[in-house]
Design an enzyme around this catalytic site. Structure first.
Site, short mmCIF file in Angstrom:
data_model
loop_
_atom_site.label_atom_id
_atom_site.label_comp_id
_atom_site.label_asym_id
_atom_site.label_seq_id
_atom_site.Cartn_x
_atom_site.Cartn_y
_atom_site.Cartn_z
N LYS A 151 0.95 -1.27 -0.30
CA LYS A 151 0.61 0.07 0.34
C LYS A 151 1.12 1.39 0.41
O LYS A 151 2.00 1.23 0.04
CB LYS A 151 -0.95 0.33 1.12
CG LYS A 151 -1.75 0.65 1.01
CD LYS A 151 -3.48 0.94 2.37
CE LYS A 151 -3.76 1.95 2.78
NZ LYS A 151 -4.51 1.76 3.80
N SER A 224 -9.08 2.29 2.59
CA SER A 224 -7.96 2.95 2.15
C SER A 224 -7.24 2.10 1.06
O SER A 224 -6.20 2.22 -0.09
CB SER A 224 -7.54 3.72 3.24
OG SER A 224 -6.57 2.50 4.06
N SER A 248 -10.43 -0.35 6.26
CA SER A 248 -9.57 -0.19 5.06
C SER A 248 -9.04 -2.28 4.26
O SER A 248 -8.97 -1.92 3.36
CB SER A 248 -8.23 0.74 5.37
OG SER A 248 -8.88 1.92 5.63
#
Length: 561
Positions: A151, A224, A248
């Site tokens: 990420k 996210s 997320s």
């Protein structure tokens, strides 16, 4: 001078535009990204963009850019099988890195899932791993030759990270603790993945673009960790690393039909994930976790990270020995499963209810193995209200300033998550302490409620629907609740898929309130066709091993892999 290169990317719903300076900076970053991509890996033409299908899952196989061998490598293995194949010299790390890097850049052009792509570095690393294996006959670790995607905000030495805005973008000089552990275990890094502005949306929209759901590009891929979820779903990654402070990891995994694990906080290392940390950590700690294709890959990832004894470097980590899928049951009777059909605030949309009923009926067919109960919801509205304040104890000035510094517009979902904290402003130390006391009191009440329900695990929705239409990711209840009480949870796929618009309606009964009514309206007007439906399986705080023991028991009945 020849014009700088750009790569077409699907963008059915454009992101908001900022100042001229912001747009120029965005353009430069995107052109630099495009310059890293060989011409022979450019997928999309304007003709394709103009007539792109909603479902792009088959595009990597049909585009002609991957050889039969590369298709097999990216489609026929999970991370565990890849590690075994490389160790047995059935595949080389170079072959594997090449295949996944190529598929990742194809996936990016379909979904805007990447923030960075670095094939040459990956191949250099993979070649060194192959040479080591040839010379010594031994792998360097459990992930030898396994490609791992990361990420965007998680630091990798020599690569870009940001805190959810262009102005916070920086090149990191060293690996964070988690990345170093994975590198030492033999992982090959080849890309980083897109995340939302402020890193606090359940939709991944950033200055780099909007991540699309590969099952239906009119839907969000979640956030996210949405870039990871879309990439894994398109088989451009076999194992990705995300973070979860309100859903997320679990929500994007559910939106995209892959596995996602949020551990109890202080299980995985998160040191230096975002600078020195965030004020939210005063009351709500983030968790890290994998997105992948199988239960055993989640187990492999967790075993690999915890075997490195991360608590020796970060004493916040609780050194609980990992037994995972091999964890013995603590009792000899049936596994007690509580089904939370709704959270007391929002009844989930019809395909989610259908998935819950499917799972419940499957388990009820085995009464000697499973005792099925209804888990009554408890305090969801209070938990969600409190967690929204706890996210921003210092107020929202830092987020606003970062956007202003970069000439970046505040996206609608950023404004939404900041709303409660904006109205209240920065909290005093006493007010932060009050939030902590209220949180701990709620956790005690919730633990007592769980005990009274007498269940080992809870099965519940991962979201109010299968996924959400772009810019409608407002209702985090089903994931944020478990962050507030700090319980580990996993999103698992089901065979249930949303049908065409108008094919499925809510059952009898009135909405539970205005939010529930709004979610019904979103269902009525949205096009969710083809969206996968996942469920969430949850255990008590620090019962992560017991959660995996339960998964091992549920695996064959629910068709988990």
């Amino acid at each position: 001078m020849s014009p700088r290169k750009s790569i077409p990317v699907l963008e059915p719903v454009p992101i908001p535009r900022g100042t001229a300076e912001h747009e120029a900076a965005r353009k430069s970053i995107l052109e630099d990204f495009a310059a890293s991509i060989p011409d022979d890996l450019q997928l999309l033409s304007q003709d394709y963009l103009d007539a792109a299908p909603k479902n792009v899952l088959s595009a990597p196989r049909q585009c002609g850019l991957l050889s039969p061998e590369e298709l097999a490598i990216t489609e026929d293995y999970d991370a565990t099988a890849l590690a075994k194949a490389v160790a047995a010299r059935e595949l080389t790390a170079v072959q594997v890195a090449t295949a996944f890097a190529k598929r990742a850049i194809i996936a990016h052009q379909l979904t805007s899932c990447l923030s960075e792509w670095f094939l040459d570095e990956a191949l250099e690393r993979a070649a060194a791993l192959d040479a080591h294996l040839a010379a010594t006959g031994r792998t360097v670790g459990r992930l030898h030759g396994v490609p791992v995607s990361i990420k965007a905000h998680i630091p990798i030495a020599g690569h870009w990270s940001d805190g959810g805005s262009l102005s916070t973008r920086k090149r990191d000089e060293e690996d964070c603790q988690m990345v170093r552990i994975l590198r030492d275990a033999g992982a090959v890094f080849y890309c980083k993945t897109n995340q939302p502005q402020s890193v606090m949306h359940l939709e991944s929209t950033s200055y780099l673009g909007r991540v699309l759901n590969p099952y239906n590009t009119g839907l969000s891929a979640g956030g996210s960790t949405g870039g990871e979820a879309a990439l894994v779903a398109l088989r451009g990654s076999v194992l990705g690393v995300g973070t979860d402070i309100g859903g997320s990891v679990r929500a994007p995994a559910a939106f995209c039909g892959v596995y996602g694990f949020k551990a109890t906080t202080h299980t995985f290392p998160t040191k230096r994930f975002v600078g020195r940390g965030l004020p939210t950590e005063l009351n709500i700690m983030p968790s890290a976790g994998p997105l992948c294709h199988s239960l055993r890959d989640m187990d492999l990832f967790t075993a690999t990270v915890l075997a490195a004894k991360p608590y020796l470097e970060d004493p916040r980590i609780v050194p609980i020995p990992w037994t995972g899928l091999s964890t013995p049951r603590s009792s000899t009777g049936p596994l007690k499963i509580g089904f939370m059909m709704h959270d007391g605030v929002i009844t989930p949309q019809p395909p989610v209810t259908r998935a819950l009923e499917w799972a419940r009926s499957r388990l009820e067919e085995h009464p000697s193995r499973f005792e099925i109960k209804t888990f009554e919801p408890y305090g969801t509205a209070k938990a969600v209200r409190n967690i929204r304040l706890a996210y921003y104890p210092a107020g929202v000035g830092d987020v606003q300033q970062a956007l202003e510094d970069g000439g970046e517009p505040m996206y609608p979902l950023t404004e939404w998550i900041l709303r409660d904290a904006s109205a209240r402003g920065p909290l005093s130390a006493a007010e932060v302490f009050d939030l902590r006391c209220e949180r701990d009191e709620f956790r005690g009440e919730f633990a007592a409620h769980w005990t009274a329900q007498d269940v080992d695990l809870v099965i519940c929705p991962a979201f109010v629907g299968p996924a959400c239409v772009h810019e409608t990711a407002w209702y985090w209840n089903y994931t944020a609740l478990w962050n507030y009480v700090n319980c580990p949870g996993i999103s698992v796929p089901t065979p249930i898929v949303a049908g065409k618009k108008g094919e499925e309606e809510y059952g009898p009964g009135e909405p539970l309130g205005e939010e529930c009514r709004h979610v019904r309206e979103l269902w009525a007007v949205g096009d969710f066709e083809g969206a996968p439906v996942s469920l969430q399986i949850v255990a008590r705080k620090h019962h992560d091993n017991e959660l995996f023991a339960g998964l091992a028991a549920l695996k064959d009945v629910l068709g988990l892999v």
